[in-house]
Scaffold this motif. Structure first.
Motif, mmCIF file in Angstrom:
data_model
loop_
_atom_site.group_PDB
_atom_site.id
_atom_site.type_symbol
_atom_site.label_atom_id
_atom_site.label_comp_id
_atom_site.label_asym_id
_atom_site.label_seq_id
_atom_site.Cartn_x
_atom_site.Cartn_y
_atom_site.Cartn_z
ATOM 1 N N THR A 75 0.819 -1.206 0.000
ATOM 2 C CA THR A 75 0.000 0.000 0.000
ATOM 3 C C THR A 75 0.853 1.257 0.000
ATOM 4 N N ALA B 126 2.378 1.874 -3.286
ATOM 5 C CA ALA B 126 1.363 2.253 -4.267
ATOM 6 C C ALA B 126 1.034 3.727 -4.124
ATOM 7 N N ASP B 127 0.878 4.187 -2.908
ATOM 8 C CA ASP B 127 0.630 5.604 -2.675
ATOM 9 C C ASP B 127 1.686 6.444 -3.387
ATOM 10 N N PHE C 78 1.651 5.974 -7.476
ATOM 11 C CA PHE C 78 0.548 6.661 -8.147
ATOM 12 C C PHE C 78 0.677 8.167 -8.003
ATOM 13 N N ALA C 79 1.046 8.611 -6.800
ATOM 14 C CA ALA C 79 1.204 10.055 -6.581
ATOM 15 C C ALA C 79 2.282 10.613 -7.506
ATOM 16 N N LEU D 170 3.122 9.511 -10.367
ATOM 17 C CA LEU D 170 2.659 9.504 -11.754
ATOM 18 C C LEU D 170 1.540 10.518 -12.010
ATOM 19 N N ALA D 171 1.047 11.139 -10.946
ATOM 20 C CA ALA D 171 -0.090 12.054 -11.083
ATOM 21 C C ALA D 171 0.338 13.455 -11.489
ATOM 22 N N ASP D 172 1.457 13.577 -12.139
ATOM 23 C CA ASP D 172 1.932 14.892 -12.576
ATOM 24 C C ASP D 172 2.558 14.752 -13.953
ATOM 25 N N ARG E 175 4.105 -1.458 -12.617
ATOM 26 C CA ARG E 175 3.281 -2.223 -13.549
ATOM 27 C C ARG E 175 2.619 -3.409 -12.825
ATOM 28 N N LEU F 259 -0.265 -2.254 -10.772
ATOM 29 C CA LEU F 259 -1.411 -1.985 -11.635
ATOM 30 C C LEU F 259 -2.039 -3.287 -12.090
ATOM 31 N N TYR G 50 -4.113 -4.692 -9.306
ATOM 32 C CA TYR G 50 -5.391 -4.010 -9.218
ATOM 33 C C TYR G 50 -6.305 -4.402 -10.357
ATOM 34 N N PHE H 51 -4.561 9.241 -11.779
ATOM 35 C CA PHE H 51 -3.452 8.782 -10.941
ATOM 36 C C PHE H 51 -3.562 9.374 -9.536
ATOM 37 N N ALA I 161 -3.925 7.459 -5.831
ATOM 38 C CA ALA I 161 -2.776 7.577 -4.932
ATOM 39 C C ALA I 161 -3.170 7.623 -3.468
ATOM 40 N N ARG J 228 -8.581 3.724 -3.234
ATOM 41 C CA ARG J 228 -8.443 2.462 -3.977
ATOM 42 C C ARG J 228 -9.393 1.424 -3.416
#
Lengths: 111, 111
Positions: A4, A7-8, A11-12, A14-16, A82, A85, A88, B11, B15, B20
DNA sequence: CATTGATACAACCGTATGGTTGTATCAATG
DNA sequence: CATTGATACAACCATACGGTTGTATCAATG
């Protein structure tokens, strides 16, 4: 879930859009922070911070080469991302399958 | 890139562990915001905000059922997210392939 | 060893985020 | 139509984030 925390961060990171672009550029692994910074309309320090975020997420590494530090996308990190993802997606797909299964059965019952 | 904006939101929405988990729970599409809130150690309003973030990212929708509003994971949204990830993976893989290609060739030259 | 190029780090600012509590809306129901 | 259950929204607080500028480190080089 043991992943977890990662993952935080992943994803965070990749959020930019800038950071996603850095990940792409760093795949060839030949640009230093300064060269990278040249591509974006922001200061050197800002790009440096973005790289730090990606580093913390395990998506890139920095390798000293002479006086420069080359930013390299971490293939292992990418595979891990990957993998997350995929996990998930599997969970999602699993639930979707079970759902559609339920729906199908209930339709059979209806009929 | 036209999908950049959405990628940011998607994303970012993913995050957070709570969000999730909500996505997973909402796949069965039978819990209202209150039921969802029951699973997490935070206020109703906080969970409501998380759902709002997921909604803005297009990952869930809310459907009125009587006096309740059931939170449903948006399969379309998920597929879109998945598509984004696939795009990135393709780009990554493409670059990786080209890299390994280069490496292989340089090794051949070395030999 | 002083200088220069490249990176790192610290302090600061504005804004977004994650959380809280309180109040308002809105639909079912007595 | 007053009440109750479920959701929405607003105000507020603390902290994190994305950006800036300025200063420090550190490696190559004259």
């Amino acid at each position: 879930m043991t992943t977890t925390f990662d993952a935080d961060h992943i994803f965070a990171a990749l959020a930019d859009a800038t950071r996603r672009d850095i990940v792409l550029r760093a795949l060839s692994g030949h640009e230093g922070v300064a060269e990278l910074a040249g591509h974006y309309p922001m200061s050197f320090a800002a790009v440096q911070k973005h790289v730090a975020v990606l580093e913390r997420a395990g998506l890139v590494t920095k390798e000293r080469t002479g006086r420069r530090k080359v930013v390299c996308t971490n293939i292992e990190g990418l595979r891990l991302a990957r993998g997350l993802l995929d996990e998930y997606e599997a969970l999602w797909r699993g639930r979707i399958d079970r759902m559609t299964d339920l729906i199908t059965r209930s339709k059979e019952i209806d009929a």
